[in-house]
Design a protein around this motif. Structure first.
Motif, mmCIF file in Angstrom:
data_model
loop_
_atom_site.group_PDB
_atom_site.id
_atom_site.type_symbol
_atom_site.label_atom_id
_atom_site.label_comp_id
_atom_site.label_asym_id
_atom_site.label_seq_id
_atom_site.Cartn_x
_atom_site.Cartn_y
_atom_site.Cartn_z
ATOM 1 N N PRO A 1 0.811 -1.278 -0.227
ATOM 2 C CA PRO A 1 0.061 -0.080 -0.143
ATOM 3 C C PRO A 1 0.914 1.250 -0.015
ATOM 4 N N PRO A 2 0.443 2.228 -0.627
ATOM 5 C CA PRO A 2 1.255 3.646 -0.733
ATOM 6 C C PRO A 2 1.014 4.207 0.640
ATOM 7 N N LEU A 3 2.275 4.913 0.745
ATOM 8 C CA LEU A 3 2.493 5.589 2.136
ATOM 9 C C LEU A 3 1.927 6.660 2.089
ATOM 10 N N SER A 4 0.958 6.986 3.039
ATOM 11 C CA SER A 4 0.043 8.110 3.094
ATOM 12 C C SER A 4 0.914 9.434 3.701
ATOM 13 N N GLY A 5 0.564 10.565 3.577
ATOM 14 C CA GLY A 5 1.000 11.706 3.950
ATOM 15 C C GLY A 5 1.411 11.517 5.427
ATOM 16 N N ASP A 6 0.361 11.145 6.553
ATOM 17 C CA ASP A 6 0.340 10.945 7.816
ATOM 18 C C ASP A 6 1.673 9.664 7.988
ATOM 19 N N GLY A 7 1.704 8.778 7.114
ATOM 20 C CA GLY A 7 2.701 7.635 7.197
ATOM 21 C C GLY A 7 4.230 8.408 6.978
ATOM 22 N N TRP A 8 4.114 9.362 6.027
ATOM 23 C CA TRP A 8 5.519 9.843 6.064
ATOM 24 C C TRP A 8 5.759 10.882 7.198
ATOM 25 N N ARG A 9 4.893 11.519 7.671
ATOM 26 C CA ARG A 9 5.387 12.197 8.798
ATOM 27 C C ARG A 9 5.353 11.568 10.051
ATOM 28 N N ARG A 10 4.945 10.397 10.196
ATOM 29 C CA ARG A 10 5.156 9.197 11.192
ATOM 30 C C ARG A 10 6.676 8.814 11.129
ATOM 31 N N LEU A 11 7.007 8.542 9.783
ATOM 32 C CA LEU A 11 8.179 7.954 9.540
ATOM 33 C C LEU A 11 9.303 8.888 9.965
ATOM 34 N N MET A 12 9.255 10.242 9.462
ATOM 35 C CA MET A 12 10.364 11.043 9.872
ATOM 36 C C MET A 12 10.280 11.342 11.275
ATOM 37 N N ARG A 13 9.136 11.422 11.869
ATOM 38 C CA ARG A 13 9.301 11.750 13.149
ATOM 39 C C ARG A 13 10.146 10.710 14.146
ATOM 40 N N ASP A 14 9.809 9.443 13.828
ATOM 41 C CA ASP A 14 10.389 8.364 14.593
ATOM 42 C C ASP A 14 11.613 7.788 14.266
ATOM 43 N N LEU A 15 12.145 8.168 13.004
ATOM 44 C CA LEU A 15 13.441 7.832 12.572
ATOM 45 C C LEU A 15 14.430 8.910 13.578
ATOM 46 N N GLY A 16 14.032 9.875 13.611
ATOM 47 C CA GLY A 16 14.859 10.627 14.497
ATOM 48 C C GLY A 16 15.958 11.449 13.641
#
Length: 280
Positions: free
Chosen positions: A25-40
């Motif tokens: 499934p494509p990564l949603s806008g919220d998914g991208w935000r969560r990814l960048m937040r939690d990668l640190g």
């Protein structure tokens, strides 16, 4: 005659179409935000909460797709740096011994610690073996627990450390198979006749060299052969992927193991002391 139902002949097998893998499934806008937040921040240790967030995001996207690729690139890149440093300073080998999986070939350990290219090769092989296992056992099968105490990074590095003895043995065997065959008496005898650049080769017999090389690491075989052929130290060092001084030091340590060389050269270094003509 028609094939019976359920036949497994080649023609029947060929008739079964391949089932394409379901696209991630494509990564949603919220998914991208969560990814960048939690990668640190780059190279900064993640918190347990961030690791938990990454795991939940990857699970939501079935451990596939861009989120998975980015997280694994991040984890593998950090694990690579940790393992390269740990091999070079010896801490990884100490950890292997602590967990009951010791690596005991001191000669090959020394080669790995001195040669950056060899370290890269070993760590790349480790990652190729362990990353798919990490995905299956730690992520998909739930081997890693968000509240288990170890971070995702620590879990992956631990897998690399446990696998290191196996990869190390395979790497060492490959080197032993590929090293130059200097123990052939017909080749060893040329050391006493060839006007090599290193005068210590004129002070030993082929038999002494053969005995000493029998327990030497592959790098020493390469140095010995290149010296015999008259290569300068700069080119020898380049062939080994190490500095010129490091290559000379390795050769000096090797010559010190041969008693006759040590006696003929008071400081144990056949490269520093010679007659005016440059040859003994």
């Amino acid at each position: 005659m028609p094939e019976p139902p359920g036949s497994t002949t080649e023609s029947a097998q060929a008739a079964v179409p391949d089932v394409p893998e379901k696209p991630s499934p494509p990564l949603s806008g919220d998914g991208w935000r969560r990814l960048m937040r939690d990668l640190g921040a780059p190279r900064k240790k993640r918190t347990a909460e961030q690791d938990r967030g990454l795991f939940e995001l990857l699970r939501q996207y079935e451990f596939r797709g861009p989120a998975y690729d980015i997280v694994m690139d991040n984890l593998a890149g950090a694990a690579r740096r940790i393992m390269l440093a740990g091999i070079r300073n010896g801490s990884v080998f100490a950890e292997c011994a602590r967990i009951g999986r010791p690596v005991t070939d001191e000669g090959m350990i020394a080669l790995l610690q001195e040669d950056a290219g060899e370290r890269e090769e070993v760590v790349a092989e480790l990652l190729a073996v362990c990353v798919p296992r990490f995905k299956r056992y730690a992520l998909v099968d739930g081997g890693w627990k968000p509240n288990g105490g170890a971070s995702l990074q620590t879990f992956l590095v631990g897998a690399l450390v446990r696998e290191l003895p196996n990869t190390f043995r395979k790497w060492a065997r490959d080197h032993q198979r590929n090293k130059p065959g200097l123990t052939d008496p017909s080749r060893l005898s040329t050391f006493g006749r060839t006007p090599a650049t290193d005068p210590v080769l004129h002070a030993v017999t082929a038999d002494q060299i053969e005995r000493a090389l029998a327990g030497a690491d592959p790098g020493i075989h390469v140095i010995a052969e290149m010296i015999r052929l008259g290569y300068p130290w700069a080119e020898i060092a380049q062939a080994l992927g190490i500095g010129e001084k490091a290559a000379q030091q390795r050769w000096t340590r090797f010559t010190r193991k041969i008693g006759k060389i040590g006696k003929s050269d008071g400081n144990g270094n056949g490269n520093d002391e010679s007659d005016e003509g440059g040859q003994r």
